[in-house]
Design a protein around this motif. Structure first.
Motif, mmCIF file in Angstrom:
data_model
loop_
_atom_site.group_PDB
_atom_site.id
_atom_site.type_symbol
_atom_site.label_atom_id
_atom_site.label_comp_id
_atom_site.label_asym_id
_atom_site.label_seq_id
_atom_site.Cartn_x
_atom_site.Cartn_y
_atom_site.Cartn_z
ATOM 1 N N SER A 126 7.232 4.872 -7.295
ATOM 2 C CA SER A 126 8.271 5.478 -6.489
ATOM 3 C C SER A 126 8.276 4.778 -5.136
ATOM 4 N N GLU A 127 9.490 4.517 -4.656
ATOM 5 C CA GLU A 127 9.654 3.823 -3.374
ATOM 6 C C GLU A 127 8.864 4.531 -2.259
ATOM 7 N N LEU A 128 8.904 5.867 -2.278
ATOM 8 C CA LEU A 128 8.272 6.651 -1.215
ATOM 9 C C LEU A 128 6.774 6.417 -1.126
ATOM 10 N N PHE A 129 6.145 6.186 -2.269
ATOM 11 C CA PHE A 129 4.694 6.048 -2.262
ATOM 12 C C PHE A 129 4.252 4.580 -2.386
ATOM 13 N N SER A 130 5.222 3.681 -2.436
ATOM 14 C CA SER A 130 4.891 2.259 -2.608
ATOM 15 C C SER A 130 4.055 1.673 -1.462
ATOM 16 N N PRO A 131 4.109 2.217 -0.225
ATOM 17 C CA PRO A 131 3.246 1.632 0.820
ATOM 18 C C PRO A 131 1.771 1.587 0.423
ATOM 19 N N SER A 132 1.349 2.558 -0.406
ATOM 20 C CA SER A 132 -0.061 2.573 -0.832
ATOM 21 C C SER A 132 -0.394 1.356 -1.686
ATOM 22 N N LEU A 133 0.614 0.776 -2.316
ATOM 23 C CA LEU A 133 0.367 -0.408 -3.140
ATOM 24 C C LEU A 133 0.554 -1.676 -2.301
ATOM 25 N N SER A 134 1.645 -1.730 -1.537
ATOM 26 C CA SER A 134 1.872 -2.923 -0.696
ATOM 27 C C SER A 134 0.671 -3.183 0.196
ATOM 28 N N VAL A 135 0.100 -2.076 0.731
ATOM 29 C CA VAL A 135 -0.933 -2.287 1.743
ATOM 30 C C VAL A 135 -2.164 -2.966 1.163
ATOM 31 N N ILE A 136 -2.423 -2.767 -0.117
ATOM 32 C CA ILE A 136 -3.619 -3.396 -0.699
ATOM 33 C C ILE A 136 -3.442 -4.913 -0.709
ATOM 34 N N VAL A 137 -2.235 -5.357 -1.050
ATOM 35 C CA VAL A 137 -1.982 -6.809 -1.029
ATOM 36 C C VAL A 137 -2.083 -7.319 0.411
ATOM 37 N N LEU A 138 -1.516 -6.570 1.338
ATOM 38 C CA LEU A 138 -1.542 -6.993 2.744
ATOM 39 C C LEU A 138 -2.977 -7.079 3.268
ATOM 40 N N GLN A 139 -3.806 -6.120 2.861
ATOM 41 C CA GLN A 139 -5.216 -6.141 3.302
ATOM 42 C C GLN A 139 -5.937 -7.357 2.719
ATOM 43 N N LEU A 140 -5.721 -7.587 1.411
ATOM 44 C CA LEU A 140 -6.410 -8.720 0.774
ATOM 45 C C LEU A 140 -5.937 -10.043 1.368
ATOM 46 N N PHE A 141 -4.640 -10.125 1.627
ATOM 47 C CA PHE A 141 -4.089 -11.345 2.225
ATOM 48 C C PHE A 141 -4.785 -11.611 3.573
#
Ligand code: M6R
Length: 602
Positions: free
Chosen positions: A562-577
């Motif tokens: 869900s778009e609303l909860f997607s920040p929880s997924l994006s942030v993992i990539v951003l942290q690893l990056f």
């Protein structure tokens, strides 16, 4: 901002203190020092630099003793140097002090003491405490500490020893954390639990202006009027492993990898413990929600604003930096709910924002990771994140736990306000419950993220863009990168690019674009094309099956959510990056320069 530890017991205090300081180094790491009691005097070793430098000094000049205090510093007054390091000993060599906090009236006190002929050795505010204590000392250390505390303005957590009392260690705090640990071989004071966990999981949390008097086999508590206090002994449920690297090169990577588990535990704990708490809250009486915090916790609040607005249709949801909120004379009253978000629960600006909100009659609800912290204790309601101890200065798992708790809160509020049906509540809760597994899927892409990040070490500047809730999480991506890689970065709402920032885009600029909002996919892609046509490269993170990667566009796909909860997924990539960019630059990831984990001063 600094870490303090003290020990009095049957064992040699020095290795215990050094080991404790290692666990507290996240709080400050520009210098460190130890003082031990030794035959009517103190033996002191202080050293500029990381703790390893102090250890090297101790190897050349060993100390030992059954009672001692140690400190790891994040300088506020006086540059990092040997002499400005703690412990500070008064000019009569009678009283030694370690201090975490800021003494706001130190100049005035120092002038007075100097006027009386007392020589100062350092440029710190903290030294006045040792000098004052010696000046007031009347043979009773407890009386002296109480007297000193009535004169000090500002914040402090103190450990105090006197040469006349070979087995008494005194602790007092105001607006900075301090715990007292008790074990079968001795007793401890410390800024945080991990420092004592090797020896005990039994601790007392000291409240403001409470005093602890530690001996090797007893601990007594007093209030500022010297009346004895009974305090509850708490048992820490997490073990030492959670405060160790567990085979990872850095705490940050370990903490990133723990996120599926932390998400699961935070969701379970919320459902089991907090639904009933929220049921007691009359949400309908509020006409405004203000979410206030600092740094990453503020970014979690920015994400939450979108979620609360979308689900609760609240008349007003504001997110505000606590450092601004506290001085803004905000229009809030008993119809305002102020949500405080903080990993440490000790951030000075967030504490001040909470007190400001309470003084205006607002209801306060905190989301905090550290049990027993000031914000956890003082807010009207407190929901604890189940992230466990977070050691890396750059937050990852605690941020994720904050986000998920904020989502759940928004869902519960929406139900209470009659904005969503129970069926929708169940759907939303099952989307939230699916996040840990999706986080696991993202972590499986670690190799490709690492490989891509290794090509990005040369950038001087990296921009992050997103629209709507993707913009909110872009703020966190940008903060994470600059904190640990020292690459300049900014996050912009995609729609703002053409209003200024695009002038900074040139050949080989990197723009990280986040795209999980289906209806805005076209818009963010057109932003991406605009920067690519000006020579930029784009890293696209999101659920974007239509994207066609090429030499200018690299894509990291996220699982559907869900778009609303997607920040929880994006942030993992951003942290690893961010992590791998910094790792490829060979930086000290867990302790970035100039930063400290817990900002307990303004
Ligand atoms: O302990 P808190 O969550 O209140 O801390 C707030 C910020 O200081 C913190 O999030 C800071 O921005 C971190 N370094 C972020 O990685």
């Amino acid at each position: 901002m600094c870490g303090i530890i003290g020990y009095v017991g049957n064992k040699d205090a020095v290795p215990i203190i050094v080991d404790g300081l290692k666990k507290l180094e996240y709080r400050g790491y520009d210098s460190a020092g130890i003082a031990v009691y030794k035959q009517n005097s103190f033996d002191v070793v202080k050293q500029k630099g990381r703790l390893a430098a102090l250890e090297a000094r101790l190897a050349e000049r060993p100390l030992s003793g059954r009672m001692g205090i140690g400190h790891t510093r994040w300088a506020t007054h006086g540059e990092p140097s040997d002499v400005n390091s703690h412990p500070h000993v008064g000019s009569k060599n009678k009283i030694a002090v370690v201090h975490n906090g800021i003494i706001e009236n130190y100049k005035h006190l120092k002038e007075r003491l100097e006027h009386w002929g007392i020589p100062f050795a350092s440029q710190t505010d903290s030294e006045v405490i040792a000098q004052l204590a010696e000046h007031y000392y009347n043979g009773d250390l407890l009386d002296t500490v109480i007297h000193v505390s009535t004169v000090l303005e500002g914040s402090y957590a103190l450990g105090v020893m006197c040469v006349d009392d070979p087995d008494i260690l005194i602790a007092i705090k105001k607006d900075n954390p301090l715990i007292i640990g008790v074990s079968d071989h001795g007793n401890f004071i410390a800024s945080d639990v991990p420092a004592v966990l090797k020896h005990t999981n039994k601790v007392y949390y000291l409240n403001d202006k409470e005093i602890a008097v530690l001996r090797n086999n007893s601990v007594e508590f007093f209030n500022i009027d010297k009346e004895p206090l009974e305090k509850p002994l708490e048992t820490i449920t997490w073990n030492l492993d959670s405060a160790e690297k567990g085979g990872y090169p850095h705490f940050m990577l370990k903490e990133i990898m723990e996120q599926p588990k932390i998400l699961r535990e935070t969701i379970n704990s919320a459902v089991n413990n907090y639904k009933s708490v929220i049921d007691t809250l009359d949400v309908a009486k509020f006409n405004k929600i203000v979410i206030t915090a600092c740094g990453s916790a503020y970014n979690a609040g920015v994400v939450a604003k979108y979620v609360f607005e979308r689900l609760c249709r609240f008349p007003s949801v504001e997110t505000e930096l606590a450092s601004e909120f506290r001085y803004r004379d905000a229009v809030i009253n008993e119809k305002t709910l102020v949500v405080l978000v903080s990993q440490s629960g000790e951030t000075a600006d967030t504490i001040a924002a909470m007190r400001e909100a309470k003084s205006k009659g607002a209801v306060t609800l905190s989301i905090v990771n550290v049990v027993g912290s000031t914000i956890a204790k003082e807010a009207d309601f407190c929901l604890l994140t189940a992230a466990g101890p977070e050691i890396a200065v750059a937050t990852t798992k605690a941020f994720s736990a904050q986000l998920v708790l904020l989502y759940i809160l928004a869902v519960w509020f929406a139900v209470k306000l009659g904005k969503i049906t129970q069926k929708v509540e169940q759907e939303l809760m099952s989307q939230i419950a699916a996040l840990p597994e999706k986080a696991e899927d993202i972590l499986k892409q670690i190799d490709s993220i690492q490989k891509y990040a290794s090509t990005c070490v040369g950038y001087k500047s990296i921009f992050f863009i997103g629209r709507n809730i993707d913009y909110a999480i872009a703020l966190e991506g940008s903060l994470k990168l600059k904190e640990i890689s020292y690459i300049h970065s900014e996050a912009y709402a995609g729609g703002e690019l053409k209003h200024g920032t695009i002038s900074l885009v040139e050949e080989d600029t990197l723009v990280v674009a986040i795209s999980n909002c289906a209806t805005l996919y076209g818009k963010i892609m057109s932003n991406a094309e605009q920067v690519i046509s000006r020579g930029a490269k784009v890293l696209l993170i999101g659920n974007c099956p239509a994207a066609k990667p090429d030499d200018k566009l690299f894509c990291i796909a996220l699982p559907e959510s869900s778009e609303l909860f997607s920040p929880s997924l994006s942030v993992i990539v951003l942290q690893l990056f961010s992590y791998y960019v910094a790792a490829n630059k060979g930086l000290d990831i867990d302790k970035p320069r100039n930063l400290a984990k817990s900002v307990t001063v303004e």
